[in-house]
Design an enzyme around this catalytic site. Sequence first.
Site, PDB file in Angstrom:
ATOM      1  N   LYS A   1       0.703  -1.075  -0.043  1.00 19.80           N
ATOM      2  CA  LYS A   1       0.225   0.093   0.040  1.00 19.80           C
ATOM      3  C   LYS A   1       1.055   1.269   0.153  1.00 19.80           C
ATOM      4  O   LYS A   1       0.318   2.258  -0.521  1.00 19.80           O
ATOM      5  CB  LYS A   1      -0.896  -0.153   1.299  1.00 19.80           C
ATOM      6  CG  LYS A   1      -2.118  -0.927   1.091  1.00 19.80           C
ATOM      7  CD  LYS A   1      -3.091  -0.405   2.195  1.00 19.80           C
ATOM      8  CE  LYS A   1      -4.415  -1.764   1.899  1.00 19.80           C
ATOM      9  NZ  LYS A   1      -5.276  -1.749   3.024  1.00 19.80           N
TER      10      LYS A   1
ATOM     11  N   LYS B   1      -5.240 -10.375  -6.397  1.00 20.29           N
ATOM     12  CA  LYS B   1      -6.435 -10.502  -5.841  1.00 20.29           C
ATOM     13  C   LYS B   1      -7.493  -9.720  -6.110  1.00 20.29           C
ATOM     14  O   LYS B   1      -7.524  -8.749  -6.605  1.00 20.29           O
ATOM     15  CB  LYS B   1      -6.033 -10.094  -4.356  1.00 20.29           C
ATOM     16  CG  LYS B   1      -6.884 -10.751  -3.028  1.00 20.29           C
ATOM     17  CD  LYS B   1      -6.463 -10.117  -1.808  1.00 20.29           C
ATOM     18  CE  LYS B   1      -6.606  -8.662  -1.898  1.00 20.29           C
ATOM     19  NZ  LYS B   1      -6.530  -7.903  -0.384  1.00 20.29           N
TER      20      LYS B   1
ATOM     21  N   LYS C   1     -11.167  -4.142  -4.547  1.00 23.75           N
ATOM     22  CA  LYS C   1     -12.019  -2.850  -4.860  1.00 23.75           C
ATOM     23  C   LYS C   1     -11.302  -1.748  -5.360  1.00 23.75           C
ATOM     24  O   LYS C   1     -11.832  -0.790  -5.727  1.00 23.75           O
ATOM     25  CB  LYS C   1     -12.804  -2.544  -3.563  1.00 23.75           C
ATOM     26  CG  LYS C   1     -12.212  -2.849  -2.104  1.00 23.75           C
ATOM     27  CD  LYS C   1     -13.146  -2.917  -1.029  1.00 23.75           C
ATOM     28  CE  LYS C   1     -12.382  -3.371   0.149  1.00 23.75           C
ATOM     29  NZ  LYS C   1     -13.116  -3.681   1.384  1.00 23.75           N
TER      30      LYS C   1
HETATM   31  P1  TYM Z   1     -10.418  -6.036   4.466  1.00 24.70           P
HETATM   32  O1  TYM Z   1     -11.389  -4.844   4.810  1.00 24.70           O
HETATM   33  O2  TYM Z   1      -9.360  -5.684   3.336  1.00 24.70           O
HETATM   34  O3  TYM Z   1     -11.109  -7.324   3.985  1.00 24.70           O
HETATM   35  C1  TYM Z   1     -12.186  -7.906   4.918  1.00 24.70           C
HETATM   36  C2  TYM Z   1     -12.072  -9.414   4.697  1.00 24.70           C
HETATM   37  O4  TYM Z   1     -12.368 -10.089   3.452  1.00 24.70           O
HETATM   38  C3  TYM Z   1     -11.276 -10.727   3.206  1.00 24.70           C
HETATM   39  N1  TYM Z   1     -11.053 -10.656   1.637  1.00 24.70           N
HETATM   40  C4  TYM Z   1     -10.754 -11.609   0.859  1.00 24.70           C
HETATM   41  N2  TYM Z   1     -11.132 -12.743   0.956  1.00 24.70           N
HETATM   42  C5  TYM Z   1     -10.904 -13.679  -0.040  1.00 24.70           C
HETATM   43  N3  TYM Z   1     -10.549 -13.257  -1.323  1.00 24.70           N
HETATM   44  C6  TYM Z   1     -10.488 -11.925  -1.569  1.00 24.70           C
HETATM   45  N4  TYM Z   1     -10.243 -11.101  -2.769  1.00 24.70           N
HETATM   46  C7  TYM Z   1     -10.879 -10.911  -0.524  1.00 24.70           C
HETATM   47  N5  TYM Z   1     -10.435  -9.474  -0.304  1.00 24.70           N
HETATM   48  C8  TYM Z   1     -10.770  -9.487   0.998  1.00 24.70           C
HETATM   49  C9  TYM Z   1      -9.948 -10.187   4.041  1.00 24.70           C
HETATM   50  O5  TYM Z   1      -9.101 -10.942   4.293  1.00 24.70           O
HETATM   51  C10 TYM Z   1     -10.744  -9.887   5.613  1.00 24.70           C
HETATM   52  O6  TYM Z   1     -10.739 -10.896   6.169  1.00 24.70           O
HETATM   53  N6  TYM Z   1      -7.254  -5.359   8.181  1.00 24.70           N
HETATM   54  C11 TYM Z   1      -8.433  -5.916   7.828  1.00 24.70           C
HETATM   55  C12 TYM Z   1      -9.806  -5.395   8.605  1.00 24.70           C
HETATM   56  C13 TYM Z   1      -9.495  -5.459   9.999  1.00 24.70           C
HETATM   57  C14 TYM Z   1      -9.875  -6.812  10.849  1.00 24.70           C
HETATM   58  C15 TYM Z   1      -9.295  -6.358  12.177  1.00 24.70           C
HETATM   59  C16 TYM Z   1     -10.135  -8.002  10.474  1.00 24.70           C
HETATM   60  C17 TYM Z   1      -9.090  -4.497  11.056  1.00 24.70           C
HETATM   61  N7  TYM Z   1      -9.155  -5.017  12.283  1.00 24.70           N
HETATM   62  C18 TYM Z   1      -9.697  -7.035  13.190  1.00 24.70           C
HETATM   63  C19 TYM Z   1     -10.160  -8.860  11.311  1.00 24.70           C
HETATM   64  C20 TYM Z   1      -9.971  -8.537  12.893  1.00 24.70           C
HETATM   65  C21 TYM Z   1      -8.739  -5.636   6.500  1.00 24.70           C
HETATM   66  O7  TYM Z   1      -8.379  -4.755   5.874  1.00 24.70           O
HETATM   67  O8  TYM Z   1      -9.768  -6.331   5.786  1.00 24.70           O
END
Ligand code: TYM
Length: 328
Positions: A111, A192, A195
């Site tokens: 990022k 991957k 969005k």
């Molecule tokens: P985020 O918002 O990017 O994504 C949310 C969840 O979706 C999963 N994910 C995917 N799984 C499969 N294929 C994909 N293409 C894909 N894109 C996203 C991510 O692995 C995630 O589980 N840092 C985290 C948010 C967060 C969080 C937390 C999660 C903040 N604090 C505490 C768990 C516990 C994030 O950016 O996810």
Amino acid sequence: VKRILSGIKPSGELNIGGYAGALRQFVQMEKDYQCFFFVPDLHAITVYQDPKELRERSRQIAALYIAAGIDPDKSTIFMQSHVPAHAELGWLMETQAHFGELSRMTQFKEKSGGQDSVSSALFTYPALMAADILIYRASHVPVGDDQKQHLELTRDLATRFNNKYKKTFVVPEPVIQEQGSRIMGLDDPSSKMSKSNPNKSSYILLLDKPADIRKKCARAVTDSEMSVRYDWDTKPAVSNLLEIYSVFSEEPIPVIEKRYEGQGYGAFKKELAEVVIAKLEPIQQRYEEIVHSEELDRILKDGARRAAEVANKTLNDAKKAMGLLTFE
Ligand code: TYM
């Protein structure tokens, strides 16, 4: 007992990757465990968010949790910024995280792209994420594959803190689905589904209209072999589509392979779109009823209150363990 915490950032519209890797698991786990599902808005603002869009997307993610089947009476649903203890424990975790280990986080490297002008919060992001999890003493964290490294760091920080001060935190386990934990772009199976990809045909959004889903599935890249077979090494694009099909139809991959045996990709891609639409339509309908309702405000307020009760207690324990002056 198992306690679950997880969340989806409101930094863009939710795509089916987030559904396959995360949201789908949330709904399943709710049946058996005490769950906290939050919207990590403080994480979203580590990169610039248009304020109006951030407000809309925050409601959107919370409404999608409920529309996908999470029961707000059973699970606690809330906004991260409504429970100030997250940010406070985040600071305490920053005092435990090493500069070197944060520098090695691949999501930060991706990022920041080597630029100096990224926010310092983007760098300390994983310490706040550790706080999100540890503050509920969550034993299990359902996430997609890309969050594995952050979970590893969370475990390290919990262990480090427990050893250095006093046993305060539960060391959490990631829960990563065998299928759907890493959904790739429809335009390129080596990156991957995200969005942030400027090519809108590369992802399907949870709120996409059926006509758009059909178009995107028709455009999805495949290969020149013309056989629907699951093999990531030689057929990554088709394997990705098979995983999506399997997640949305809830059928095992061999059953799907068999169905399209001896056929090209035409029927497979067409029916893939229908399978996705069939799952998303009821979610979208419920979403429309919820997203602008006062009921959602009530759920979020109540969720923040319930979450804060648990979070404040852990925060106080952590402060006390570190020698900060507390009065209970
Ligand atoms: P985020 O918002 O990017 O994504 C949310 C969840 O979706 C999963 N994910 C995917 N799984 C499969 N294929 C994909 N293409 C894909 N894109 C996203 C991510 O692995 C995630 O589980 N840092 C985290 C948010 C967060 C969080 C937390 C999660 C903040 N604090 C505490 C768990 C516990 C994030 O950016 O996810």
